[in-house]
Design a protein around this motif. Structure first.
Motif, PDB file in Angstrom:
ATOM      1  N   LEU A 231     -35.837  -8.214  20.765  1.00  0.00           N
ATOM      2  CA  LEU A 231     -34.387  -8.351  20.784  1.00  0.00           C
ATOM      3  C   LEU A 231     -33.846  -8.358  19.359  1.00  0.00           C
ATOM      4  CD1 LEU A 231     -33.972 -11.134  23.497  1.00  0.00           C
ATOM      5  CD2 LEU A 231     -33.620  -8.669  23.775  1.00  0.00           C
ATOM      6  N   PRO A 232     -32.846  -7.521  19.053  1.00  0.00           N
ATOM      7  CA  PRO A 232     -32.220  -7.541  17.731  1.00  0.00           C
ATOM      8  C   PRO A 232     -31.504  -8.873  17.501  1.00  0.00           C
ATOM      9  CG  PRO A 232     -31.640  -5.555  18.947  1.00  0.00           C
ATOM     10  CD  PRO A 232     -32.272  -6.500  19.922  1.00  0.00           C
ATOM     11  N   PRO A 233     -31.037  -9.132  16.283  1.00  0.00           N
ATOM     12  CA  PRO A 233     -30.273 -10.361  16.031  1.00  0.00           C
ATOM     13  C   PRO A 233     -29.118 -10.512  17.024  1.00  0.00           C
ATOM     14  CG  PRO A 233     -30.775  -9.283  13.958  1.00  0.00           C
ATOM     15  CD  PRO A 233     -31.225  -8.343  15.049  1.00  0.00           C
ATOM     16  N   ALA A 234     -28.803 -11.744  17.366  1.00  0.00           N
ATOM     17  CA  ALA A 234     -27.814 -12.013  18.409  1.00  0.00           C
ATOM     18  C   ALA A 234     -26.447 -11.417  18.089  1.00  0.00           C
ATOM     19  CB  ALA A 234     -27.700 -13.511  18.630  1.00  0.00           C
ATOM     20  N   ASP A 235     -26.118 -11.275  16.801  1.00  0.00           N
ATOM     21  CA  ASP A 235     -24.806 -10.744  16.434  1.00  0.00           C
ATOM     22  C   ASP A 235     -24.801  -9.218  16.324  1.00  0.00           C
ATOM     23  OD1 ASP A 235     -26.335 -10.485  14.161  1.00  0.00           O
ATOM     24  OD2 ASP A 235     -24.837 -11.337  12.799  1.00  0.00           O
ATOM     25  N   MET A 236     -25.908  -8.567  16.655  1.00  0.00           N
ATOM     26  CA  MET A 236     -25.996  -7.109  16.601  1.00  0.00           C
ATOM     27  C   MET A 236     -25.692  -6.552  17.985  1.00  0.00           C
ATOM     28  SD  MET A 236     -29.137  -4.709  15.202  1.00  0.00           S
ATOM     29  CE  MET A 236     -28.931  -5.264  13.499  1.00  0.00           C
ATOM     30  N   LEU A 237     -24.502  -6.036  18.164  1.00  0.00           N
ATOM     31  CA  LEU A 237     -24.070  -5.572  19.478  1.00  0.00           C
ATOM     32  C   LEU A 237     -24.822  -4.310  19.905  1.00  0.00           C
ATOM     33  CD1 LEU A 237     -20.196  -6.054  19.112  1.00  0.00           C
ATOM     34  CD2 LEU A 237     -21.848  -7.572  20.241  1.00  0.00           C
ATOM     35  N   PRO A 238     -24.993  -4.105  21.202  1.00  0.00           N
ATOM     36  CA  PRO A 238     -25.697  -2.908  21.689  1.00  0.00           C
ATOM     37  C   PRO A 238     -24.924  -1.635  21.382  1.00  0.00           C
ATOM     38  CG  PRO A 238     -25.544  -4.592  23.413  1.00  0.00           C
ATOM     39  CD  PRO A 238     -24.636  -5.027  22.303  1.00  0.00           C
ATOM     40  N   LEU A 239     -25.626  -0.528  21.379  1.00  0.00           N
ATOM     41  CA  LEU A 239     -24.994   0.774  21.209  1.00  0.00           C
ATOM     42  C   LEU A 239     -23.987   1.012  22.326  1.00  0.00           C
ATOM     43  CD1 LEU A 239     -28.163   2.850  20.314  1.00  0.00           C
ATOM     44  CD2 LEU A 239     -26.243   2.387  18.782  1.00  0.00           C
ATOM     45  N   GLY A 240     -22.881   1.636  21.962  1.00  0.00           N
ATOM     46  CA  GLY A 240     -21.812   1.859  22.922  1.00  0.00           C
ATOM     47  C   GLY A 240     -20.726   0.817  22.859  1.00  0.00           C
ATOM     48  N   SER A 241     -21.001  -0.312  22.180  1.00  0.00           N
ATOM     49  CA  SER A 241     -19.965  -1.329  22.009  1.00  0.00           C
ATOM     50  C   SER A 241     -18.931  -0.831  21.011  1.00  0.00           C
ATOM     51  CB  SER A 241     -20.583  -2.643  21.510  1.00  0.00           C
ATOM     52  OG  SER A 241     -21.579  -3.117  22.389  1.00  0.00           O
ATOM     53  N   PRO A 242     -17.677  -1.239  21.159  1.00  0.00           N
ATOM     54  CA  PRO A 242     -16.629  -0.782  20.236  1.00  0.00           C
ATOM     55  C   PRO A 242     -16.974  -1.108  18.787  1.00  0.00           C
ATOM     56  CG  PRO A 242     -15.652  -1.844  22.136  1.00  0.00           C
ATOM     57  CD  PRO A 242     -17.129  -2.078  22.239  1.00  0.00           C
ATOM     58  N   GLY A 243     -16.814  -0.117  17.934  1.00  0.00           N
ATOM     59  CA  GLY A 243     -17.060  -0.313  16.515  1.00  0.00           C
ATOM     60  C   GLY A 243     -18.497  -0.157  16.086  1.00  0.00           C
ATOM     61  N   VAL A 244     -19.435   0.001  17.024  1.00  0.00           N
ATOM     62  CA  VAL A 244     -20.846   0.120  16.678  1.00  0.00           C
ATOM     63  C   VAL A 244     -21.162   1.577  16.354  1.00  0.00           C
ATOM     64  CG1 VAL A 244     -23.212  -0.087  17.514  1.00  0.00           C
ATOM     65  CG2 VAL A 244     -21.547  -1.867  18.043  1.00  0.00           C
ATOM     66  N   ILE A 245     -21.675   1.811  15.155  1.00  0.00           N
ATOM     67  CA  ILE A 245     -22.062   3.138  14.703  1.00  0.00           C
ATOM     68  C   ILE A 245     -23.577   3.260  14.819  1.00  0.00           C
ATOM     69  CG2 ILE A 245     -22.012   4.791  12.804  1.00  0.00           C
ATOM     70  CD1 ILE A 245     -19.271   4.091  13.970  1.00  0.00           C
ATOM     71  N   ALA A 246     -24.036   4.345  15.433  1.00  0.00           N
ATOM     72  CA  ALA A 246     -25.463   4.500  15.701  1.00  0.00           C
ATOM     73  C   ALA A 246     -26.308   4.405  14.429  1.00  0.00           C
ATOM     74  CB  ALA A 246     -25.709   5.830  16.409  1.00  0.00           C
ATOM     75  N   ALA A 247     -25.845   5.005  13.332  1.00  0.00           N
ATOM     76  CA  ALA A 247     -26.628   5.009  12.092  1.00  0.00           C
ATOM     77  C   ALA A 247     -26.885   3.595  11.572  1.00  0.00           C
ATOM     78  CB  ALA A 247     -25.920   5.842  11.029  1.00  0.00           C
ATOM     79  N   ASP A 248     -26.044   2.632  11.949  1.00  0.00           N
ATOM     80  CA  ASP A 248     -26.220   1.260  11.492  1.00  0.00           C
ATOM     81  C   ASP A 248     -27.429   0.582  12.138  1.00  0.00           C
ATOM     82  OD1 ASP A 248     -23.957   1.590   9.974  1.00  0.00           O
ATOM     83  OD2 ASP A 248     -22.621   0.566  11.379  1.00  0.00           O
ATOM     84  N   ARG A 249     -28.035   1.215  13.129  1.00  0.00           N
ATOM     85  CA  ARG A 249     -29.198   0.618  13.790  1.00  0.00           C
ATOM     86  C   ARG A 249     -30.519   1.116  13.218  1.00  0.00           C
ATOM     87  NH1 ARG A 249     -25.865  -2.291  14.424  1.00  0.00           N
ATOM     88  NH2 ARG A 249     -24.819  -2.983  16.340  1.00  0.00           N
ATOM     89  N   LEU A 250     -30.475   1.990  12.214  1.00  0.00           N
ATOM     90  CA  LEU A 250     -31.711   2.500  11.623  1.00  0.00           C
ATOM     91  C   LEU A 250     -32.498   1.405  10.905  1.00  0.00           C
ATOM     92  CD1 LEU A 250     -30.479   5.949  10.238  1.00  0.00           C
ATOM     93  CD2 LEU A 250     -31.743   5.487  12.357  1.00  0.00           C
ATOM     94  N   GLU A 251     -31.812   0.413  10.340  1.00  0.00           N
ATOM     95  CA  GLU A 251     -32.499  -0.673   9.621  1.00  0.00           C
ATOM     96  C   GLU A 251     -33.353  -1.500  10.578  1.00  0.00           C
ATOM     97  OE1 GLU A 251     -32.757  -1.603   6.511  1.00  0.00           O
ATOM     98  OE2 GLU A 251     -31.356  -0.245   5.505  1.00  0.00           O
ATOM     99  N   ILE A 252     -32.808  -1.861  11.723  1.00  0.00           N
ATOM    100  CA  ILE A 252     -33.568  -2.689  12.659  1.00  0.00           C
ATOM    101  C   ILE A 252     -34.698  -1.871  13.286  1.00  0.00           C
ATOM    102  CG2 ILE A 252     -32.051  -2.229  14.630  1.00  0.00           C
ATOM    103  CD1 ILE A 252     -33.901  -5.529  13.839  1.00  0.00           C
ATOM    104  N   ILE A 253     -34.518  -0.570  13.445  1.00  0.00           N
ATOM    105  CA  ILE A 253     -35.602   0.272  13.956  1.00  0.00           C
ATOM    106  C   ILE A 253     -36.789   0.236  12.999  1.00  0.00           C
ATOM    107  CG2 ILE A 253     -36.271   2.671  14.399  1.00  0.00           C
ATOM    108  CD1 ILE A 253     -33.498   3.113  15.586  1.00  0.00           C
ATOM    109  N   ARG A 254     -36.508   0.322  11.716  1.00  0.00           N
ATOM    110  CA  ARG A 254     -37.597   0.281  10.726  1.00  0.00           C
ATOM    111  C   ARG A 254     -38.256  -1.096  10.709  1.00  0.00           C
ATOM    112  NH1 ARG A 254     -38.117  -1.909   6.129  1.00  0.00           N
ATOM    113  NH2 ARG A 254     -35.901  -2.442   6.033  1.00  0.00           N
TER     114      ARG A 254
END
Length: 526
Positions: A231-254
């Protein structure tokens, strides 16, 4: 196989293995990793919560789940399976009327921290929602008995409805798709014939649990194979949530070093862009995934450009596209190792039959088909007398069985985050905003919905934009918000370009029209 049986057996085989891993934010851009619970703890907690639930509702009751992507969701999911209840998951992005529609027949509503906040917001609108709630907190439940009789009873018996999941309709009321226990079991069993047990040792969840496909891939596949859900950090909203940019999830993937994850098309594009930047580096895969090899990457919900998939494949990062729909308990076809044909959505899973009708419509027949809808809607899929599900999608199938989706008979929008939106009723809703005459909603392959608003007086543009935003905030789900509407002054030429004589949108004219616009609203914004 039976999903619940396999999870309970896994807890007996590897009781101390990590079942849920929670990431938190460390110093700078780093992430900390903590084992939240073992298999033994997860099952004991689920049995305890099951007993609490059955003190309040009957075993066959519908139970709402209003939660974020949390350990509490996983706990609630297993507890409801043990209890024999029907789970009704509600996306936090839904509006109060939409949530009320889904929850109207629920005997109790389970919440976590984020769900409790959202439920209170819905209640403050004055909507009549179920007041019988149970706030779930992981770690607050103890095993009630070693034998756990309620859980054992839930493992056998006739097939039953285990979930009612939402899918887009032609009105504000989402369709409720009734998912069968045996159908879900058949699906997971079939998926295991296309993947290896090691694939789901560490699954990183980036997509909302309210989507059935994520429940399957994030919860059932890892937990039936001894793997861990990350599970990502609790304040990291899932993809598709308003304002969430897909590229911002590359850090947690790594940072997560995951062995598998499900990507939205937008995240595939972001991953490809980063992979191209790293091309030529000896440590490129490690820089992307925190490991020397690429994880199992599945994609679906909307098409990905063939060139993007080809580029990734050439860089040693295969992405396996699939196709599914809630009416089949999610996945129906899937590319996999040894059978990955770019440009297609793969071959049917072992339990699925496929045929293409004379008019090009894709039809499915399988042991994981749904048990009908909880409410009727003109967009509902039809199951004919021979058991074939008519999907509404247009497709071709080659001599080796690979399926290619070529279009849709219906006008359902599928965003780049894999979210389904029916444009007709949304256009009707936005037309109620003062100053707006006509609306066309678009969003295929985009992260966020866009809209062309034909207005009577463009000099009032700022006022109308505020009214659009206010209407969306009060009446629509966050997914249905159009944050940067394109306002066009009404004229005969505009009407002729964009609408038929009966006022229906010319959807094939949207792209050419947008290409001529200089308004920045044409471009995507959160």
């Amino acid at each position: 196989m039976n999903i619940l049986t396999e999870i309970l057996l896994q807890a007996e085989r590897t009781p101390n293995a990590a079942a849920i891993v929670q990431f938190g934010r460390g110093s700078g851009c780093s992430f900390d990793e903590e084992i939240l619970c073992s298999y033994r703890t997860l099952v004991e907690q689920a049995q305890g919560l099951c007993t609490r639930i059955l003190r309040r509702v009957a075993a066959d009751a519908q139970v709402g789940v209003v939660m974020g992507n949390s350990a509490e969701w996983v706990l609630a999911d297993l507890a409801l399976m043990l209890a024999g209840c029907t789970q009704v998951p509600v996306p936090l992005a839904f509006s109060a009327p939409q949530a009320g529609w889904l929850l109207q027949n629920c005997a109790v509503v389970l919440t976590d921290a984020s769900g409790a906040m959202r439920l209170q917001e819905w209640l403050e609108t004055g909507l009549d929602l179920p007041r019988n709630t149970m706030h779930v907190v992981f770690g607050h439940y103890q095993q009630q008995s070693a034998a756990a009789p309620t859980s054992r009873a839930a493992l056998s018996g006739p097939d039953r409805i285990v979930k009612v999941v939402h899918t887009s309709g032609t009105t504000f009321r989402p369709k409720g798709v009734r998912i069968r226990r045996d159908g879900l079991d058949a699906l997971v069993s079939a998926l295991w014939q296309r993947a290896s047990k090691d694939d789901y040792r560490r699954y990183l969840s980036l997509v909302p649990f309210s989507l059935l496909i994520e429940q399957v891939t994030a919860i059932y596949l890892p937990l039936t194979s001894g793997g861990a859900l990350l599970l990502p950090p609790a304040d990291m909203l899932p993809l598709g949530s308003p304002g969430v940019i897909a590229a911002d999830r590359l850090e947690i993937i790594r940072a997560a070093r995951a062995s598998a994850l499900t990507l939205t098309p937008a995240l595939v594009e972001a991953l490809a862009a980063q992979a191209i930047r790293l091309a030529g580096r000896a440590d490129a895969l490690h820089a992307l995934f925190g490991r020397p090899t690429a994880p199992l990457l599945a994609a679906g919900g909307a098409p990905v450009a063939n060139q993007t998939l080809t580029t990734l494949d050439q860089l040693g990062i295969p992405v396996y596209q699939g196709y599914g729909l809630s009416e089949n308990s999610s996945v129906a076809t899937w590319n996999h190792r040894g059978a990955n044909r770019i440009g297609t959505v793969g071959q049917p899973l072992p339990h699925v039959e496929v045929r293409v009708a004379d008019d090009g419509e894709l039809c499915l027949r399988s042991t994981s088909l749904f048990a009908g809808y909880s409410n009727d809607d003109p967009s509902s899929c039809i199951v004919d007398d021979d058991g074939w599900l008519h999907t509404g999608d247009l497709a071709t199938r080659d001599s080796e069985g690979f399926v290619t989706i070529t279009g849709r008979k219906k006008t359902l929008i599928i965003t780049a985050n894999g979210r389904n939106v029916s444009p007709e009723w949304l256009e009707s809703a936005y037309r109620s905003v003062p100053g707006v005459l006509h609306v066309i909603v678009y969003g295929d392959d985009r992260q966020f919905l866009g809209g062309i608003f034909v207005v009577a007086d463009r000099s009032r543009a700022d006022e109308i934009r505020l009214a659009i935003a206010d209407y969306a905030r009060r009446h629509l789900s966050e997914i249905e918000h159009i944050h940067t509407p394109l306002l066009i002054e009404h004229s005969p030429d505009v009407m002729a370009q964009l609408f038929t004589v009966t006022g229906r949108p010319r959807r094939d004219a949207i792209a050419p029209f947008l290409s001529l616009q200089k308004d920045p609203s044409v471009h995507e914004h959160p």
